[in-house]
Design a protein around this motif. Structure first.
Motif, PDB file in Angstrom:
ATOM      1  N   PRO A  30       0.798  -1.349  -0.114  1.00 55.11           N
ATOM      2  CA  PRO A  30      -0.213  -0.119  -0.063  1.00 55.11           C
ATOM      3  C   PRO A  30       0.906   1.275   0.068  1.00 55.11           C
ATOM      4  N   MET A  31       1.798   1.242   0.653  1.00 53.44           N
ATOM      5  CA  MET A  31       2.916   2.409   0.699  1.00 53.44           C
ATOM      6  C   MET A  31       3.469   2.813  -0.836  1.00 53.44           C
ATOM      7  N   LEU A  32       3.591   1.483  -1.536  1.00 50.11           N
ATOM      8  CA  LEU A  32       4.200   1.740  -2.766  1.00 50.11           C
ATOM      9  C   LEU A  32       3.149   2.437  -3.791  1.00 50.11           C
ATOM     10  N   TYR A  33       2.145   2.008  -3.554  1.00 48.22           N
ATOM     11  CA  TYR A  33       0.809   2.406  -4.391  1.00 48.22           C
ATOM     12  C   TYR A  33       0.748   3.804  -4.204  1.00 48.22           C
ATOM     13  N   LEU A  34       0.974   4.247  -2.806  1.00 48.99           N
ATOM     14  CA  LEU A  34       0.576   5.645  -2.528  1.00 48.99           C
ATOM     15  C   LEU A  34       1.619   6.450  -3.005  1.00 48.99           C
ATOM     16  N   PHE A  35       3.033   6.049  -3.285  1.00 47.19           N
ATOM     17  CA  PHE A  35       3.859   6.962  -4.113  1.00 47.19           C
ATOM     18  C   PHE A  35       3.889   6.859  -5.555  1.00 47.19           C
ATOM     19  N   GLY A  36       2.909   6.168  -6.029  1.00 50.72           N
ATOM     20  CA  GLY A  36       2.817   6.184  -7.607  1.00 50.72           C
ATOM     21  C   GLY A  36       3.155   4.797  -8.152  1.00 50.72           C
ATOM     22  N   ALA A  37       3.105   3.821  -7.629  1.00 48.51           N
ATOM     23  CA  ALA A  37       3.360   2.355  -8.267  1.00 48.51           C
ATOM     24  C   ALA A  37       1.925   2.310  -9.088  1.00 48.51           C
ATOM     25  N   SER A  38       2.005   1.308 -10.072  1.00 45.79           N
ATOM     26  CA  SER A  38       0.870   0.996 -10.890  1.00 45.79           C
ATOM     27  C   SER A  38       0.909  -0.571 -10.968  1.00 45.79           C
ATOM     28  N   SER A  39      -0.052  -1.310 -11.648  1.00 46.20           N
ATOM     29  CA  SER A  39      -0.209  -2.761 -11.639  1.00 46.20           C
ATOM     30  C   SER A  39       1.033  -2.997 -12.550  1.00 46.20           C
ATOM     31  N   ASN A  40       1.749  -2.228 -13.274  1.00 44.51           N
ATOM     32  CA  ASN A  40       2.725  -2.723 -14.389  1.00 44.51           C
ATOM     33  C   ASN A  40       4.130  -2.650 -13.370  1.00 44.51           C
ATOM     34  N   THR A  41       4.104  -1.735 -12.324  1.00 48.69           N
ATOM     35  CA  THR A  41       5.392  -1.498 -11.803  1.00 48.69           C
ATOM     36  C   THR A  41       5.501  -1.906 -10.316  1.00 48.69           C
ATOM     37  N   ILE A  42       4.344  -2.304  -9.868  1.00 48.62           N
ATOM     38  CA  ILE A  42       4.486  -2.677  -8.510  1.00 48.62           C
ATOM     39  C   ILE A  42       5.175  -3.895  -8.074  1.00 48.62           C
ATOM     40  N   GLY A  43       5.299  -4.715  -9.294  1.00 47.72           N
ATOM     41  CA  GLY A  43       6.059  -6.105  -8.857  1.00 47.72           C
ATOM     42  C   GLY A  43       7.796  -5.585  -8.671  1.00 47.72           C
ATOM     43  N   TYR A  44       8.141  -4.816  -9.615  1.00 44.98           N
ATOM     44  CA  TYR A  44       9.530  -4.301  -9.430  1.00 44.98           C
ATOM     45  C   TYR A  44       9.688  -3.848  -8.159  1.00 44.98           C
ATOM     46  N   ALA A  45       8.904  -2.844  -7.865  1.00 43.02           N
ATOM     47  CA  ALA A  45       9.167  -1.936  -6.599  1.00 43.02           C
ATOM     48  C   ALA A  45       9.098  -2.840  -5.560  1.00 43.02           C
ATOM     49  N   MET A  46       8.272  -3.766  -5.543  1.00 41.18           N
ATOM     50  CA  MET A  46       8.345  -4.879  -4.283  1.00 41.18           C
ATOM     51  C   MET A  46       9.560  -5.714  -4.113  1.00 41.18           C
ATOM     52  N   GLU A  47       9.772  -6.087  -5.340  1.00 38.69           N
ATOM     53  CA  GLU A  47      11.285  -6.693  -5.381  1.00 38.69           C
ATOM     54  C   GLU A  47      12.539  -6.153  -4.728  1.00 38.69           C
ATOM     55  N   TYR A  48      12.339  -4.843  -5.096  1.00 45.60           N
ATOM     56  CA  TYR A  48      13.588  -4.208  -4.675  1.00 45.60           C
ATOM     57  C   TYR A  48      13.345  -3.854  -3.367  1.00 45.60           C
ATOM     58  N   MET A  49      12.289  -3.269  -2.723  1.00 46.38           N
ATOM     59  CA  MET A  49      11.972  -2.877  -1.355  1.00 46.38           C
ATOM     60  C   MET A  49      11.988  -4.054  -0.334  1.00 46.38           C
ATOM     61  N   SER A  50      11.718  -5.423  -0.833  1.00 45.65           N
ATOM     62  CA  SER A  50      11.840  -6.290  -0.014  1.00 45.65           C
ATOM     63  C   SER A  50      13.068  -6.827   0.450  1.00 45.65           C
ATOM     64  N   ILE A  51      14.233  -6.915  -0.427  1.00 44.50           N
ATOM     65  CA  ILE A  51      15.475  -6.864  -0.076  1.00 44.50           C
ATOM     66  C   ILE A  51      16.084  -5.694   0.523  1.00 44.50           C
ATOM     67  N   TYR A  52      15.845  -4.296   0.095  1.00 48.62           N
ATOM     68  CA  TYR A  52      16.167  -3.355   0.759  1.00 48.62           C
ATOM     69  C   TYR A  52      15.876  -3.232   2.256  1.00 48.62           C
ATOM     70  N   ALA A  53      14.731  -3.578   2.405  1.00 50.88           N
ATOM     71  CA  ALA A  53      14.172  -3.472   3.832  1.00 50.88           C
ATOM     72  C   ALA A  53      15.043  -4.401   4.761  1.00 50.88           C
ATOM     73  N   VAL A  54      15.523  -5.600   4.322  1.00 49.66           N
ATOM     74  CA  VAL A  54      16.187  -6.302   5.248  1.00 49.66           C
ATOM     75  C   VAL A  54      17.517  -5.753   5.574  1.00 49.66           C
ATOM     76  N   GLY A  55      18.033  -4.869   4.856  1.00 46.27           N
ATOM     77  CA  GLY A  55      19.336  -4.291   5.097  1.00 46.27           C
ATOM     78  C   GLY A  55      19.194  -2.891   5.697  1.00 46.27           C
ATOM     79  N   THR A  56      17.785  -2.578   6.283  1.00 47.40           N
ATOM     80  CA  THR A  56      17.554  -1.040   6.892  1.00 47.40           C
ATOM     81  C   THR A  56      18.576  -1.017   7.941  1.00 47.40           C
ATOM     82  N   ILE A  57      19.162  -2.123   8.718  1.00 45.79           N
ATOM     83  CA  ILE A  57      19.750  -1.856   9.852  1.00 45.79           C
ATOM     84  C   ILE A  57      21.189  -1.526   9.524  1.00 45.79           C
ATOM     85  N   PHE A  58      21.750  -1.819   8.403  1.00 43.65           N
ATOM     86  CA  PHE A  58      23.033  -1.417   7.843  1.00 43.65           C
ATOM     87  C   PHE A  58      22.852   0.260   7.479  1.00 43.65           C
ATOM     88  N   VAL A  59      21.737   0.462   7.029  1.00 40.78           N
ATOM     89  CA  VAL A  59      21.531   1.926   6.529  1.00 40.78           C
ATOM     90  C   VAL A  59      21.424   2.844   7.728  1.00 40.78           C
TER      91      VAL A  59
END
Length: 463
Positions: free
Chosen positions: A124-153
């Motif tokens: 829902p956050m990604l849709y709020l920031f402009g994701a569409s049905s065509n792009t949501i898959g790539y957005a979630m693919e990126y964020m799912s991995i990035y989120a795991v590394g939040t502690i390093f950030v």
């Protein structure tokens, strides 16, 4: 004495001009390298065969979330580091180490909470920031991995402020450079070599941030640092952490509200100017963000000098550091304004070769950056409030310009001007002018009050 000698610079004794150059140059380099971090990711993703454009759009909508994650690192790091510098100026390294230890624990806890929130509610956050049905898959693919590394950030961005606050400018720069270089090397290997696509870009980023985090913690636990991370200081104490969070509200607000501004500008421009105007705004915001990096680097270089000498009650060095910092910021900002007004196409051509978009953006850039020459004073004064540990004023100023002035103007001005697209772009320079006048006035009175309390300013004869 051994610890004091291990520092790269002596914040209380070396010439202020030399200190500012020594600290600001690595800081500016770090800001630019960090910006290139994300640009390289986008560049490689955009060149993935067949899916590049769609994947780039998908990853692009995740950046507001990444900005918010980074803002939490600023909340702890940029809030705690000036307070640690002030304690060091007071020769109270023990309190400074407590601040650093508490902020480290807070960063780790914040990272765990953010990781859970993003993994659970990312769609829902990604849709709020402009994701569409065509792009949501790539957005979630990126964020799912990035989120795991939040502690390093959180650790990298947050704790690097404490390295800078001690005067270790080159070590602080290396924290960023190590991660950026690693990311540049790993991106093509994972994306194309291992055929991992968007997941490869995210994994490369996480591993790069992890390496930077290990470097920062290793240094702060080692024998060459002035302040050390110690086990006994990791227990969070409210009286230690809460003042740091209060001071960190200003940089947190400055970073986190960028995503809100993007939404406001884009929604208004889409209504009055369509997709072309939104495209122009994308370029304008990119130019503005990149152009402001040297100002941020200059003030981050000046912050340890001002904070340390403020803690040491050496108001003469505080005044000299602020004046020199402000002069450098104004010279840069005015030079940027001249270039933008005379040669707007020079900036626009970096981002687009479309003649219609380039023509609109060149016209809009002159309006959008019409008051950028004043921003040198705005940034210098606002960041100096943070260096003084003045949490209330710094937080107010961070919210004042964007939330209380700029966002209302985005929606109010088009109601009164015939050229509604121009009215939206005009909101930026008007907000800048109001913010600079407010900030400079508040700083003038606050600095006089502060210097008088230290007994360093003679009362005028007329008073």
């Amino acid at each position: 004495m051994k610890l004091q000698m291990s520092r790269e610079v002596d914040l209380g004794k070396e010439p202020v001009g030399k200190l500012l150059v020594t600290l600001a140059v690595p800081s500016i380099t770090s800001q630019i390298v960090n910006a290139l971090y994300n640009m390289v990711d986008r560049m490689y993703i955009g060149h993935i065969p067949e899916i590049g454009a769609t994947a780039l759009t998908g990853v692009g909508v995740s950046f507001p979330i990444i900005m918010i994650i980074s803002a939490f690192a600023a909340l702890m790091g940029m809030g705690g580091a000036p307070r640690a510098s002030i304690c060091m100026g007071q020769k109270d390294n023990k309190s400074a180490e407590k601040i650093m230890g508490n902020c480290f624990s807070a960063l780790v806890l914040t990272a765990l909470v953010l990781t859970a929130v993003v993994l659970i509610w990312q769609e829902p956050m990604l849709y709020l920031f402009g994701a569409s049905s065509n792009t949501i898959g790539y957005a979630m693919e990126y964020m799912s991995i990035y989120a795991v590394g939040t502690i390093f950030v959180q650790i990298t961005l947050g704790m690097n402020n404490f390295i800078s606050a001690q005067g270790f400018s080159r070590i602080s720069m290396l924290t960023v450079v190590i991660g950026a270089v690693t990311n540049i090397v790993l991106d093509p290997v994972f994306i194309f070599g291992f055929n991992m696509g968007v997941s490869g870009a995210a994994l490369a980023t996480v591993l790069s941030q992890a390496l930077s985090a290990v470097w920062a913690v290793w240094f702060l636990c080692g024998k060459h640092t002035v302040l050390r991370l110690k086990k006994e200081n990791l227990r969070i104490r409210r009286k230690v952490l809460l003042p740091c969070i209060a001071l960190g509200v200003a940089p947190f607000a400055m970073q986190s509200t960028e995503s809100v501004l993007v939404l406001c500008f884009n929604s208004s421009l889409l209504r009055y100017g369509g997709d072309l105007a939104v495209g122009a705004m994308t370029i304008l915001s990119s130019v503005m963000q990149f152009a402001m990096l040297p100002l941020q680097g200059l003030t981050q270089g000046g912050q340890p000098i001002i904070s340390y000498n403020y803690g040491a009650r050496d108001i003469g060095r505080v005044r000299k550091a602020f004046q020199l910092q402000t002069a450098c910021c104004l010279i840069y900002a005015v030079a940027l304004w001249i270039l933008a007004e005379l040669f707007p196409g020079m900036f626009v051509m970096i981002f687009t070769s479309d003649p219609e978009l380039a023509r609109l953006t060149s016209w809009a850039l002159r309006i959008y950056l019409a008051a950028v020459g004043l921003m040198g004073l705005q940034v210098s004064c606002q960041q100096s409030f943070i260096a003084f540990g003045n949490s209330r004023t710094s937080a107010f100023l961070a919210i004042f310009r964007k939330i209380l002035v700029l966002i209302p103007l985005i929606y109010i001005l088009p109601r009164f001007l015939e050229d509604q697209v121009m009215a939206v772009f005009l909101a930026e320079p008007i907000a800048d002018t109001i913010a600079v006048a407010t900030t400079a006035t508040m700083f003038f009175f606050e600095f006089r009050r502060m210097t008088r309390s230290m007994g360093t300013v003679d009362e005028p004869d007329s008073e």
